[in-house]
Motif scaffolding. Structure first.
Motif, mmCIF file in Angstrom:
data_model
loop_
_atom_site.group_PDB
_atom_site.id
_atom_site.type_symbol
_atom_site.label_atom_id
_atom_site.label_comp_id
_atom_site.label_asym_id
_atom_site.label_seq_id
_atom_site.Cartn_x
_atom_site.Cartn_y
_atom_site.Cartn_z
ATOM 1 N N ASP A 1 0.845 -1.186 0.000
ATOM 2 C CA ASP A 1 0.000 0.000 0.000
ATOM 3 C C ASP A 1 0.887 1.246 0.000
ATOM 4 N N PRO A 2 0.685 2.156 -0.982
ATOM 5 C CA PRO A 2 1.619 3.287 -1.136
ATOM 6 C C PRO A 2 1.736 4.154 0.124
ATOM 7 N N ALA A 3 0.616 4.424 0.782
ATOM 8 C CA ALA A 3 0.681 5.262 1.986
ATOM 9 C C ALA A 3 1.490 4.559 3.073
ATOM 10 N N SER A 4 1.275 3.248 3.218
ATOM 11 C CA SER A 4 2.013 2.495 4.239
ATOM 12 C C SER A 4 3.494 2.451 3.915
ATOM 13 N N VAL A 5 3.818 2.264 2.639
ATOM 14 C CA VAL A 5 5.224 2.259 2.225
ATOM 15 C C VAL A 5 5.876 3.587 2.599
ATOM 16 N N THR A 6 5.168 4.681 2.337
ATOM 17 C CA THR A 6 5.693 6.014 2.655
ATOM 18 C C THR A 6 5.904 6.183 4.160
ATOM 19 N N TYR A 7 4.916 5.765 4.945
ATOM 20 C CA TYR A 7 5.028 5.887 6.409
ATOM 21 C C TYR A 7 6.238 5.110 6.929
ATOM 22 N N VAL A 8 6.375 3.876 6.443
ATOM 23 C CA VAL A 8 7.465 3.041 6.935
ATOM 24 C C VAL A 8 8.812 3.653 6.558
ATOM 25 N N ARG A 9 8.879 4.148 5.320
ATOM 26 C CA ARG A 9 10.140 4.742 4.875
ATOM 27 C C ARG A 9 10.481 5.974 5.728
ATOM 28 N N HIS B 1 14.101 -4.045 8.280
ATOM 29 C CA HIS B 1 12.801 -4.044 7.609
ATOM 30 C C HIS B 1 12.407 -5.447 7.172
ATOM 31 N N VAL B 2 11.194 -5.811 7.502
ATOM 32 C CA VAL B 2 10.640 -7.094 7.073
ATOM 33 C C VAL B 2 9.457 -6.794 6.159
ATOM 34 N N ALA B 3 9.637 -7.041 4.877
ATOM 35 C CA ALA B 3 8.570 -6.802 3.887
ATOM 36 C C ALA B 3 7.921 -8.135 3.548
ATOM 37 N N LEU B 4 6.647 -8.212 3.790
ATOM 38 C CA LEU B 4 5.920 -9.465 3.531
ATOM 39 C C LEU B 4 4.917 -9.237 2.409
ATOM 40 N N PRO B 5 4.700 -10.262 1.597
ATOM 41 C CA PRO B 5 3.765 -10.081 0.471
ATOM 42 C C PRO B 5 2.328 -9.899 0.950
ATOM 43 N N ALA B 6 1.541 -9.304 0.084
ATOM 44 C CA ALA B 6 0.145 -8.980 0.426
ATOM 45 C C ALA B 6 -0.650 -10.220 0.825
ATOM 46 N N HIS B 7 -0.285 -11.383 0.278
ATOM 47 C CA HIS B 7 -1.068 -12.600 0.569
ATOM 48 C C HIS B 7 -0.592 -13.321 1.832
ATOM 49 N N THR B 8 0.282 -12.676 2.617
ATOM 50 C CA THR B 8 0.737 -13.260 3.885
ATOM 51 C C THR B 8 -0.464 -13.624 4.764
ATOM 52 N N THR B 9 -0.392 -14.792 5.390
ATOM 53 C CA THR B 9 -1.489 -15.196 6.286
ATOM 54 C C THR B 9 -1.237 -14.680 7.706
ATOM 55 N N THR B 10 -2.262 -14.745 8.517
ATOM 56 C CA THR B 10 -2.116 -14.373 9.924
ATOM 57 C C THR B 10 -1.005 -15.198 10.573
ATOM 58 N N ALA B 11 -1.020 -16.511 10.312
ATOM 59 C CA ALA B 11 -0.027 -17.395 10.947
ATOM 60 C C ALA B 11 1.391 -17.009 10.523
ATOM 61 N N VAL C 1 17.058 -7.121 18.106
ATOM 62 C CA VAL C 1 15.933 -6.214 17.814
ATOM 63 C C VAL C 1 15.359 -5.714 19.134
ATOM 64 N N HIS C 2 15.217 -4.392 19.273
ATOM 65 C CA HIS C 2 14.765 -3.830 20.562
ATOM 66 C C HIS C 2 13.351 -3.266 20.515
ATOM 67 N N GLY C 3 12.893 -2.962 19.312
ATOM 68 C CA GLY C 3 11.539 -2.448 19.183
ATOM 69 C C GLY C 3 10.926 -3.000 17.909
ATOM 70 N N ILE C 4 9.605 -3.192 17.921
ATOM 71 C CA ILE C 4 8.913 -3.758 16.757
ATOM 72 C C ILE C 4 7.728 -2.869 16.403
ATOM 73 N N LEU C 5 7.673 -2.498 15.139
ATOM 74 C CA LEU C 5 6.550 -1.716 14.648
ATOM 75 C C LEU C 5 5.880 -2.488 13.525
ATOM 76 N N LEU C 6 4.634 -2.849 13.721
ATOM 77 C CA LEU C 6 3.841 -3.452 12.636
ATOM 78 C C LEU C 6 3.031 -2.337 12.005
ATOM 79 N N GLN C 7 3.356 -2.019 10.749
ATOM 80 C CA GLN C 7 2.594 -0.962 10.073
ATOM 81 C C GLN C 7 1.166 -1.460 9.856
ATOM 82 N N HIS C 8 0.218 -0.665 10.269
ATOM 83 C CA HIS C 8 -1.175 -1.095 10.119
ATOM 84 C C HIS C 8 -1.978 0.029 9.506
ATOM 85 N N PRO C 9 -3.147 -0.244 8.937
ATOM 86 C CA PRO C 9 -3.850 -1.537 8.883
ATOM 87 C C PRO C 9 -3.125 -2.563 8.014
ATOM 88 N N VAL C 10 -3.363 -3.828 8.339
ATOM 89 C CA VAL C 10 -2.628 -4.906 7.679
ATOM 90 C C VAL C 10 -3.429 -5.614 6.592
#
Lengths: 282, 282
Positions: free
Chosen positions: A45-53, A68-78, A93-102
């Motif tokens: 998602d372009p907005a999410s890509v921008t935020y993460v960058r 940075h961990v980039a996962l494909p759009a079809h990634t499952t919850t598991a 790794v000391h901090g984790i940010l999951l860009q959302h909405p996912v």
């Protein structure tokens, strides 16, 4: 007409980031390890890509490494949970940010809960929220935490004042209300089902608009002299507050942009360094 | 003067317990296992001993087995945590109740957090609180859960109404406000630092008094026709509401005793059976 004083979130954020960068450098000098923030993005998602960058760039400038961990759009919850658990277990790794909405096919709550509380520098887990609500140690949601820092910066003591949170999201409205309650404000939560929103907002000495509806709060809704915090994000750099009319009634007001926005990242970076200090036994 | 309708918590609680007893019997018929509630008591405070005994008696009458763990007053936090972890891991225990307060030398929060969320039938863990706040599945705090059931019983729909929680404790004020917010009320939290409590309470269509100060809320504080829920417990069966004056202004009111009190245990028993059903795959 009188004009409210502007609350300079951009300036305060800059000072917090400078201080954070010093702590990061100090940590690296003494332990050999730089603080590291992992950013996780599902899809493109372009907005999410921008935020993460943007978060990665700001991190780097503050001496915080990014993973940075980039996962494909079809990634499952598991799969997402597994990736977050791996980062939670990774001592570098000391901090984790999951860009959302996912994305709607993923159980976002399950993903958040896979983040170890001591690395939850974005303040999204259930236990972070509850700890914040009860005044216990832990990481706060970044935007609410930034709002509280802004209030402190301008010597606004919430104790005994009436505060109104317009919005009740899990990352903004609910936690900012809890933080204000913890500082002894009399807190009211408003939302889409509130009857006569204007009259409720008009009771407030402190208004936090956090609902994502452009210019919902207008000057006539503001008690003269009130503190107005606009945490709304709407297309075109428009907040939830109609700035031009509100500025003539408020005592203090955050501009959009340059108000709450920069504080969110500043708190994220600060909490990442705090997490790193703790995890490295510093 | 008109008189408010009384909200018969004792009667509703009795019906909930009857229904719960049927489910407990059905569960035992089909699985051979009765639901089991573990009660944990540290020390011998007479009031706490009485409360625990009452919960055991009510459990037995509902077909719920009790497992009592009595720990000496000098029990450490680590010992209490170990006892709660053992119960959390024991497949024959389906619900865990830590009688509190536990004494000043114990870290009560650490003890609560040793209770597995799926057995937290008293709704005291951080994750239970947060799940309740966000409308996610989980066990609710018993008294707030009982209050919501009472409102439903009397067809009080909180949506769009103004609700005031007087009190902000972790097990009562904060969660009941979150539950009301989840049902679309406009919720205000008041407390000891609230300026002009009377005028804030007077805005409320629904008042929940949960602060532990005898007769703090008086008739003149009540908006005519409001729903008044007295969740206060004070010596001598006195609530936080001055019943005699409030009853002439309210539309609906809970008596003390016989209002909120019986609902708390009813919800505890009901959640214990729900926990047992889930854990036994029923």
């Amino acid at each position: 007409m009188s004009q409210a004083q502007l609350m300079d979130g951009a300036g305060l954020a800059r000072r917090i980031v400078e201080e954070t960068a010093k702590r990061a450098a100090d940590l690296k000098d003494r332990t050999g390890a730089a603080p590291c923030l992992a950013t996780v993005l599902v899809g493109e998602d372009p907005a999410s890509v921008t935020y993460v960058r943007m978060k990665q760039n700001r991190s780097r400038k503050a001496g915080i490494e990014s993973r940075h961990v980039a996962l494909p759009a079809h990634t499952t919850t598991a799969e997402l949970v597994a990736a977050l658990e791996a980062l939670s277990a990774d001592p570098t790794v000391h901090g984790i940010l999951l860009q959302h909405p996912v994305g709607p096919h993923i159980d976002e709550r399950a993903a958040f809960e896979a983040i170890a509380p001591e690395k939850d520098v974005d303040g999204v887990t259930l236990s972070s929220y509850a700890a914040m609500s009860f005044g216990l140690p832990g990481f706060v949601s970044c935007t609410p935490g930034g709002i509280m820092r802004l209030l402190d910066e301008y010597d606004v003591d919430p104790a005994g004042k009436r505060a109104v949170a317009v919005g009740r999201s899990a990352i903004l409205g609910k936690p900012v209300g809890m933080l204000l309650l913890g500082r002894d404000a009399t807190v009211t939560y408003c939302h889409s089902r509130t009857a006569d929103l204007s009259s409720v907002v008009r009771e407030a000495d402190i208004v936090v608009a956090a609902v994502g509806r452009p210019r919902l709060i207008r000057g006539e809704d503001i008690k003269p002299g009130a503190v107005v915090i606009d945490a709304g994000y709407n297309p075109g750099n428009v907040g939830d507050v109609d700035f031009d009319t509100a500025v003539t009634r408020a005592g203090l007001i955050t501009p959009v942009p340059g108000g709450v926005g920069p504080m969110t990242i500043a708190v994220l970076l600060e909490q990442t360094v705090t997490g790193a200090e703790r995890q490295l036994g510093f």
